[in-house]
Design a protein around this motif. Structure first.
Motif, PDB file in Angstrom:
ATOM      1  N   SER A  79      15.396 -43.373  -1.904  1.00 42.96           N
ATOM      2  CA  SER A  79      14.548 -42.424  -2.628  1.00 42.96           C
ATOM      3  C   SER A  79      14.006 -43.047  -3.907  1.00 42.96           C
ATOM      4  O   SER A  79      12.826 -42.903  -4.243  1.00 42.96           O
ATOM      5  N   LEU A  80      14.874 -43.767  -4.619  1.00 40.12           N
ATOM      6  CA  LEU A  80      14.454 -44.409  -5.866  1.00 40.12           C
ATOM      7  C   LEU A  80      13.455 -45.531  -5.607  1.00 40.12           C
ATOM      8  O   LEU A  80      12.525 -45.745  -6.395  1.00 40.12           O
ATOM      9  N   ALA A  81      13.610 -46.237  -4.485  1.00 34.92           N
ATOM     10  CA  ALA A  81      12.666 -47.306  -4.150  1.00 34.92           C
ATOM     11  C   ALA A  81      11.275 -46.750  -3.897  1.00 34.92           C
ATOM     12  O   ALA A  81      10.272 -47.306  -4.382  1.00 34.92           O
ATOM     13  N   ASP A 182      27.292 -45.232 -10.328  1.00 33.47           N
ATOM     14  CA  ASP A 182      27.109 -44.233 -11.385  1.00 33.47           C
ATOM     15  C   ASP A 182      25.702 -44.302 -11.978  1.00 33.47           C
ATOM     16  O   ASP A 182      25.079 -43.265 -12.276  1.00 33.47           O
ATOM     17  N   THR A 183      25.182 -45.519 -12.132  1.00 33.34           N
ATOM     18  CA  THR A 183      23.857 -45.707 -12.732  1.00 33.34           C
ATOM     19  C   THR A 183      22.768 -45.118 -11.851  1.00 33.34           C
ATOM     20  O   THR A 183      21.906 -44.354 -12.319  1.00 33.34           O
ATOM     21  N   ILE A 184      22.798 -45.458 -10.553  1.00 33.90           N
ATOM     22  CA  ILE A 184      21.715 -44.975  -9.681  1.00 33.90           C
ATOM     23  C   ILE A 184      21.863 -43.476  -9.390  1.00 33.90           C
ATOM     24  O   ILE A 184      20.867 -42.789  -9.188  1.00 33.90           O
ATOM     25  N   LYS A 185      23.088 -42.984  -9.398  1.00 31.60           N
ATOM     26  CA  LYS A 185      23.298 -41.545  -9.210  1.00 31.60           C
ATOM     27  C   LYS A 185      22.662 -40.765 -10.352  1.00 31.60           C
ATOM     28  O   LYS A 185      22.003 -39.743 -10.130  1.00 31.60           O
ATOM     29  N   LYS A 186      22.842 -41.243 -11.569  1.00 25.07           N
ATOM     30  CA  LYS A 186      22.226 -40.572 -12.725  1.00 25.07           C
ATOM     31  C   LYS A 186      20.705 -40.652 -12.651  1.00 25.07           C
ATOM     32  O   LYS A 186      20.004 -39.676 -12.966  1.00 25.07           O
ATOM     33  N   ILE A 216      24.643 -33.806  -8.051  1.00 20.53           N
ATOM     34  CA  ILE A 216      25.087 -33.999  -6.678  1.00 20.53           C
ATOM     35  C   ILE A 216      26.486 -34.599  -6.705  1.00 20.53           C
ATOM     36  O   ILE A 216      26.905 -35.201  -7.696  1.00 20.53           O
ATOM     37  N   THR A 217      27.212 -34.425  -5.615  1.00 18.51           N
ATOM     38  CA  THR A 217      28.512 -35.074  -5.479  1.00 18.51           C
ATOM     39  C   THR A 217      28.300 -36.484  -4.929  1.00 18.51           C
ATOM     40  O   THR A 217      27.211 -36.832  -4.468  1.00 18.51           O
ATOM     41  N   ASN A 218      29.343 -37.289  -4.938  1.00 19.09           N
ATOM     42  CA  ASN A 218      29.242 -38.636  -4.372  1.00 19.09           C
ATOM     43  C   ASN A 218      28.976 -38.607  -2.868  1.00 19.09           C
ATOM     44  O   ASN A 218      28.493 -39.586  -2.304  1.00 19.09           O
ATOM     45  N   GLU A 219      29.279 -37.473  -2.249  1.00 19.03           N
ATOM     46  CA  GLU A 219      29.014 -37.331  -0.812  1.00 19.03           C
ATOM     47  C   GLU A 219      27.604 -36.809  -0.541  1.00 19.03           C
ATOM     48  O   GLU A 219      27.209 -36.655   0.612  1.00 19.03           O
ATOM     49  N   GLY A 220      26.862 -36.524  -1.612  1.00 21.88           N
ATOM     50  CA  GLY A 220      25.488 -36.074  -1.451  1.00 21.88           C
ATOM     51  C   GLY A 220      25.308 -34.577  -1.385  1.00 21.88           C
ATOM     52  O   GLY A 220      24.206 -34.091  -1.121  1.00 21.88           O
ATOM     53  N   LYS A 221      26.361 -33.820  -1.638  1.00 25.10           N
ATOM     54  CA  LYS A 221      26.226 -32.363  -1.663  1.00 25.10           C
ATOM     55  C   LYS A 221      25.547 -31.929  -2.953  1.00 25.10           C
ATOM     56  O   LYS A 221      25.719 -32.555  -3.997  1.00 25.10           O
TER      57      LYS A 221
END
Length: 243
Positions: A79-81, A182-186, A216-221
């Motif tokens: 998604s970020l790409a 953590d960086t890309i999740k933020k 979102i959670t680490n599982e994508g929820k």
């Protein structure tokens, strides 16, 4: 990256998956089609695209060192790409509608479908399907759909857009390590459509409710703050965010 160009096939994801079964690719490979006769979207939906007017492609990317329970980080990186690539073309008001639709303002311009390639219980690669509305200007019964040409008022070279996406895809996947999660999740959460705004959702029964996207959670929820001040986690089958 090796690019295979075809005129008309049922689905680039299916074509590429069959190709992977025949050949053991060591490097990324992309299949680009002028027309998809049965393009796939999330949850079994179809992707509507006029022949030759949009970007429909699938990319095989090797995966190393990521467990299946962290597979949503692949969706984040993808998604970020795409966001990075579209931002380079100065597409305005970009956001990510969970889990991985790309919007310009409130118009959906890109859908992403990710399929895992698993061997002996381990994730060894993914097939990233991308459908990006480029030069199409009419969409039947899809009021939320938009295209780059509609938004920016000019014609685009599809192959130029493809090359930009592929460069950003390889860059984001190179940074896809557990130490970078953590960086890309933020980064992903900061781009979420309707984050921190009261929004209307449909639950699995089709009933509507109001909530506020938190993270979102680490599982994508999707984590949603409900009216009783409780944060609940929802997966893709349990909730639908309305525009």
């Amino acid at each position: 990256m090796h690019i295979i160009k075809v005129d008309a096939i049922a689905s680039t994801n299916t074509f590429l998956r069959d190709l992977i079964r025949e050949k053991n690719f060591a490097d990324p490979v992309c299949v680009m089609a002028k027309e998809q006769l049965a393009g796939k979207g999330q949850m079994g939906t179809t992707w509507q695209s006029n022949p030759g007017e949009n970007l429909t492609c699938s990319v095989f990317m090797k995966i190393n060192g990521i467990e299946l329970n962290h597979q949503f980080f692949i969706s984040i990186a993808t998604s970020l790409a795409v966001y990075d690539a579209l931002n380079a073309f100065v597409v305005p008001k970009l956001s990510i509608k969970w889990p991985n639709d790309i919007l310009s303002d409130r118009q959906k311009i890109c859908g992403i479908l990710i399929e895992n390639v698993v061997k002996n219980g381990s994730l060894i690669g993914v097939i990233v399907g991308i459908g990006l509305n480029v030069n199409q200007t009419t969409f039947n019964n899809l009021p939320q759909a938009g295209s780059l040409k509609q938004i920016l008022g000019k014609h685009f070279e599809i192959e130029e857009i493809l090359q930009t996406i592929l460069i950003n895809l390889e860059c984001r996947f190179e940074g896809l390590t557990t130490s970078n999660f953590d960086t890309i999740k933020k980064q992903y959460e900061d781009l979420l459509f309707r984050k921190n705004k009261p929004s209307t959702f449909l639950d699995i029964e089709g009933d509507s409710f109001v909530g506020i996207i938190q993270a979102i959670t680490n599982e994508g929820k999707l984590q949603v703050l409900l009216e009783d001040e409780i944060i609940s986690d929802f997966d893709l089958k349990e909730i639908k965010l309305l525009y």
